[in-house]
Write a protein that holds these residues in place. Structure first.
Motif, short mmCIF file in Angstrom:
data_model
loop_
_atom_site.label_atom_id
_atom_site.label_comp_id
_atom_site.label_asym_id
_atom_site.label_seq_id
_atom_site.Cartn_x
_atom_site.Cartn_y
_atom_site.Cartn_z
N PRO A 5 -36.39 15.67 13.82
CA PRO A 5 -36.16 17.07 13.48
C PRO A 5 -34.77 17.23 12.87
O PRO A 5 -33.81 16.60 13.32
CB PRO A 5 -36.22 17.80 14.82
CG PRO A 5 -36.82 16.85 15.79
CD PRO A 5 -36.61 15.47 15.25
N MET A 6 -34.68 18.05 11.86
CA MET A 6 -33.39 18.34 11.25
C MET A 6 -32.80 19.59 11.87
O MET A 6 -33.53 20.51 12.26
CB MET A 6 -33.56 18.59 9.74
CG MET A 6 -33.98 17.38 8.94
SD MET A 6 -33.95 17.71 7.15
CE MET A 6 -35.41 18.76 6.97
N MET A 7 -31.47 19.63 11.95
CA MET A 7 -30.77 20.87 12.23
C MET A 7 -30.45 21.46 10.86
O MET A 7 -29.78 20.82 10.06
CB MET A 7 -29.50 20.67 13.04
CG MET A 7 -28.83 22.01 13.35
SD MET A 7 -27.30 21.87 14.32
CE MET A 7 -27.94 21.26 15.86
N ILE A 8 -30.97 22.65 10.61
CA ILE A 8 -30.86 23.26 9.29
C ILE A 8 -30.02 24.53 9.38
O ILE A 8 -30.39 25.48 10.09
CB ILE A 8 -32.25 23.56 8.71
CG1 ILE A 8 -33.05 22.26 8.60
CG2 ILE A 8 -32.12 24.26 7.35
CD1 ILE A 8 -34.48 22.45 8.15
N LEU A 9 -28.90 24.54 8.67
CA LEU A 9 -28.04 25.72 8.62
C LEU A 9 -28.64 26.72 7.64
O LEU A 9 -28.90 26.39 6.48
CB LEU A 9 -26.62 25.35 8.17
CG LEU A 9 -25.65 26.52 8.14
CD1 LEU A 9 -25.29 26.95 9.57
CD2 LEU A 9 -24.39 26.17 7.37
N ILE A 10 -28.88 27.92 8.11
CA ILE A 10 -29.39 29.00 7.27
C ILE A 10 -28.18 29.73 6.70
O ILE A 10 -27.39 30.31 7.45
CB ILE A 10 -30.29 29.95 8.07
CG1 ILE A 10 -31.44 29.17 8.72
CG2 ILE A 10 -30.80 31.08 7.19
CD1 ILE A 10 -32.19 29.94 9.79
N ALA A 11 -28.03 29.68 5.38
CA ALA A 11 -26.86 30.25 4.71
C ALA A 11 -27.29 31.37 3.79
O ALA A 11 -28.22 31.22 3.00
CB ALA A 11 -26.13 29.16 3.92
N GLU A 83 -20.95 19.58 9.90
CA GLU A 83 -20.73 18.19 10.30
C GLU A 83 -21.90 17.69 11.15
O GLU A 83 -22.08 16.49 11.33
CB GLU A 83 -19.42 18.04 11.08
CG GLU A 83 -18.19 18.29 10.24
CD GLU A 83 -18.02 17.25 9.15
OE1 GLU A 83 -18.26 16.05 9.41
OE2 GLU A 83 -17.65 17.65 8.02
N HIS A 84 -22.68 18.62 11.70
CA HIS A 84 -23.80 18.28 12.59
C HIS A 84 -25.16 18.59 11.97
O HIS A 84 -26.17 18.17 12.52
CB HIS A 84 -23.66 19.04 13.91
CG HIS A 84 -22.38 18.75 14.61
ND1 HIS A 84 -22.19 17.64 15.40
CD2 HIS A 84 -21.19 19.42 14.60
CE1 HIS A 84 -20.95 17.64 15.85
NE2 HIS A 84 -20.33 18.70 15.38
N CYS A 85 -25.17 19.33 10.88
CA CYS A 85 -26.43 19.74 10.27
C CYS A 85 -26.95 18.67 9.32
O CYS A 85 -26.19 17.90 8.75
CB CYS A 85 -26.25 21.06 9.53
SG CYS A 85 -26.00 22.45 10.65
N ASP A 86 -28.26 18.66 9.18
CA ASP A 86 -28.94 17.69 8.32
C ASP A 86 -29.38 18.30 7.00
O ASP A 86 -29.81 17.58 6.10
CB ASP A 86 -30.17 17.14 9.05
CG ASP A 86 -29.79 16.53 10.39
OD1 ASP A 86 -29.04 15.53 10.38
OD2 ASP A 86 -30.21 17.06 11.43
N ARG A 108 -21.38 16.36 1.33
CA ARG A 108 -21.85 15.47 2.40
C ARG A 108 -23.12 14.72 2.03
O ARG A 108 -23.53 13.81 2.72
CB ARG A 108 -22.13 16.28 3.68
CG ARG A 108 -20.85 16.73 4.38
CD ARG A 108 -21.11 17.15 5.81
NE ARG A 108 -21.81 16.12 6.53
CZ ARG A 108 -22.89 16.34 7.32
NH1 ARG A 108 -23.35 17.55 7.49
NH2 ARG A 108 -23.48 15.34 7.93
N GLY A 109 -23.77 15.15 0.95
CA GLY A 109 -25.00 14.48 0.52
C GLY A 109 -26.21 14.89 1.33
O GLY A 109 -27.19 14.13 1.40
#
Length: 123
Positions: A5-11, A83-86, A108-109
């Motif tokens: 599972p990815m941690m996805i930042l909602i921006a 730094e923690h999100c995928d 970060r790629g």
């Protein structure tokens, strides 16, 4: 299907275009949060920078949107989260903070998605 599972930042817009009106900022946060359920349904962990930053700001003694503490906490919190999100999901709307999140993600790629349908399913 992704491996984990990815941690996805909602921006997307939070403060932008609100004139610091609390009701409009709350409406923007609700729009960000609306993306959390579909991300969760795909098997991932949704994250919103304000979920972290706002409690920190309040606890630190923040009083007014845009005060010194606000500027020291809100955008830096998203940078630390990245730094923690995928991945990042960039929602529509003008937002300097969200554009900065996209810039950091690209440095970060990590993937930047512009539609929930682009996010791969997990499990």
């Amino acid at each position: 299907m992704s491996k984990k599972p990815m941690m996805i930042l909602i921006a997307g817009p939070y403060r932008s275009g609100t004139g610091d009106d609390p009701a409009r900022m709350e409406a923007n946060l609700k729009r960000l949060e609306e993306a959390s359920w579909p991300i969760f349904q795909k098997g991932h962990v949704p994250m919103i920078g304000e979920w972290v930053a706002l409690p920190v700001w309040h606890t630190a003694g923040g009083k007014a949107v845009g005060d010194t503490l606000y500027d020291r906490i809100l955008h830096p919190a998203a940078g630390r989260l990245l730094e923690h999100c995928d991945a990042v999901l960039r929602l529509p709307g003008e937002s300097r903070g969200a554009e900065n999140d996209v810039r950091i993600a690209r440095q970060r790629g990590i993937p930047v998605y512009f539609d929930i349908a682009e996010i791969p399913d997990h499990a």
